[in-house]
Design an enzyme around this catalytic site. Structure first.
Site, mmCIF file in Angstrom:
data_model
loop_
_atom_site.group_PDB
_atom_site.id
_atom_site.type_symbol
_atom_site.label_atom_id
_atom_site.label_comp_id
_atom_site.label_asym_id
_atom_site.label_seq_id
_atom_site.Cartn_x
_atom_site.Cartn_y
_atom_site.Cartn_z
ATOM 1 N N THR A 81 -1.178 -7.056 1.861
ATOM 2 C CA THR A 81 -1.110 -7.106 3.323
ATOM 3 C C THR A 81 -2.041 -8.182 3.868
ATOM 4 O O THR A 81 -3.147 -8.351 3.369
ATOM 5 C CB THR A 81 -1.552 -5.749 3.908
ATOM 6 O OG1 THR A 81 -0.684 -4.736 3.415
ATOM 7 C CG2 THR A 81 -1.534 -5.754 5.424
ATOM 8 N N GLY A 91 3.806 2.016 4.460
ATOM 9 C CA GLY A 91 2.462 2.202 3.926
ATOM 10 C C GLY A 91 1.424 2.350 5.014
ATOM 11 O O GLY A 91 1.721 2.758 6.144
ATOM 12 N N ASP A 92 0.191 1.973 4.695
ATOM 13 C CA ASP A 92 -0.909 2.156 5.641
ATOM 14 C C ASP A 92 -0.958 1.089 6.721
ATOM 15 O O ASP A 92 -1.561 1.299 7.778
ATOM 16 C CB ASP A 92 -2.248 2.144 4.885
ATOM 17 C CG ASP A 92 -2.561 0.760 4.334
ATOM 18 O OD1 ASP A 92 -1.772 0.271 3.491
ATOM 19 O OD2 ASP A 92 -3.581 0.161 4.724
ATOM 20 N N THR A 139 -6.156 -3.790 2.840
ATOM 21 C CA THR A 139 -5.037 -4.190 2.005
ATOM 22 C C THR A 139 -5.178 -3.429 0.693
ATOM 23 O O THR A 139 -6.281 -3.085 0.283
ATOM 24 C CB THR A 139 -5.020 -5.716 1.740
ATOM 25 O OG1 THR A 139 -3.888 -6.041 0.902
ATOM 26 C CG2 THR A 139 -6.277 -6.201 1.054
#
Length: 320
Positions: free
Chosen positions: A151, A181-182, A202
């Site tokens: 990320t 995802g987050d 990330t």
């Protein structure tokens, strides 16, 4: 003071452009959006935006988020397809009174309704990566398909004290369709408060989300910790907690900046890089290294490392 910090070497060109804007008293929102878009638009970065690696059905699904540290407004998109700059869509969503987190078809309808650029985000290069991975995992059943979850996350401070955070990613390579995802989840992939500072993550989203690590870093800074102290405590404590409870911890790398322009970085993996620029520091890429006691330190990336980085990512691909 102004400053911007970002995960990975791939952010360098974007934060360099943002630093030029910040030098001219540009807003932290405009600057961070410009920096993230630069990463999204570069097809050779295979974990963000155009050229991002596809899911198991060979579709590119993107996640992105934007947060305003003055108002705490948040905008997020998940599993959005066929739009060029999801961070800009997320930023517009942050200005809505409700409906701030949209996914899939709903996010795409919103983007279309507001005139965002439609674009086929699946490149020929990404198709080759996909076909090669399918072949590799068929021939070697021990090889896991998931990789490339790098990320781009950023925190930005302008000279008026306004802070923002933003993220963008194509997520896990060959993930299940619809997986998020987050990165677009407030408190996990990012968090910012202009009165304190911000953080972004990330790594393996499924594990980062278990600890709300970005929020924890901001909370620790609010208690008086420096960005480096806050990153060290939050990442290392949660890494140990996951290993105690589950026997393992996924990749986690966190970057942070406070409202004075001071920054910190902590990772639990080898090979992490980050980029930073402030009023006192030209845009610089750092590598995180570990000594014999596994204590991390930072090293400015050499020209050889930088050249090799770009050569590796732009090298011609052959379908196996």
């Amino acid at each position: 003071m102004y400053g911007i910090i970002a995960t990975w070497r791939m952010a360098l060109e974007g934060i360099s452009e943002a630093a030029d804007m910040l030098k001219k008293s540009a807003d932290a929102g405009d600057s961070i959006e410009t920096a993230i878009r630069a990463v999204e638009d570069f097809e050779f970065y295979k974990s963000v935006g155009y050229g991002g690696l596809p899911n198991e059905e060979m579709e590119v699904e993107l996640d992105a988020a934007f947060m305003d540290g003055d108002t705490l407004d948040v905008g997020c998109v998940g599993a959005i397809k066929d739009f060029a700059n999801p961070v800009s869509i997320a930023r517009m969503l942050s200005k809505e009174p409700v409906n701030n987190f949209l996914v899939g078809d709903g996010a795409e309808k919103y983007a279309h309704r507001h005139g965002f650029e439609r674009k086929n985000m699946l490149t020929e290069r990404a198709k080759i990566h996909y076909h090669n991975r399918v072949k590799e995992t068929t021939e070697n059943t021990e090889l896991k398909p998931y990789s490339g979850h790098d990320t781009v996350g950023m925190v930005c401070l302008d000279d008026k004290g306004h802070m923002t955070a933003a993220t963008s990613t194509s997520g896990l390579f060959m993930k299940h369709a619809g997986r998020v995802g987050d990165s677009p989840v407030s408190g996990s992939g990012f968090y910012v408060d202009s009165e304190v500072g911000g953080a972004s993550a990330t790594g393996l989203g499924e594990d980062v989300m278990k600890g709300c690590v970005s929020y924890e870093i901001v909370r620790l800074m609010k208690e008086g910790k420096t960005p480096q102290e806050a990153c060290d405590i939050a990442v290392n404590t949660f890494d140990k907690e996951l290993k105690k409870r589950r026997g393992k911890a996924g990749d986690m790398s966190l970057i942070a900046m406070n409202n004075k322009g001071e920054w910190g970085v902590t990772t639990n993996i080898e090979g992490f890089s980050f980029a930073v620029a402030t009023e006192n520091e030209e845009p610089t890429v750092y590598l995180v290294k570990f000594d014999e006691n596994h204590k991390q330190y930072f090293e400015v990336a050499s020209k050889e490392w930088m050249d090799n980085y770009m050569a590796t990512r732009t090298a011609p691909l052959v379908r196996k």
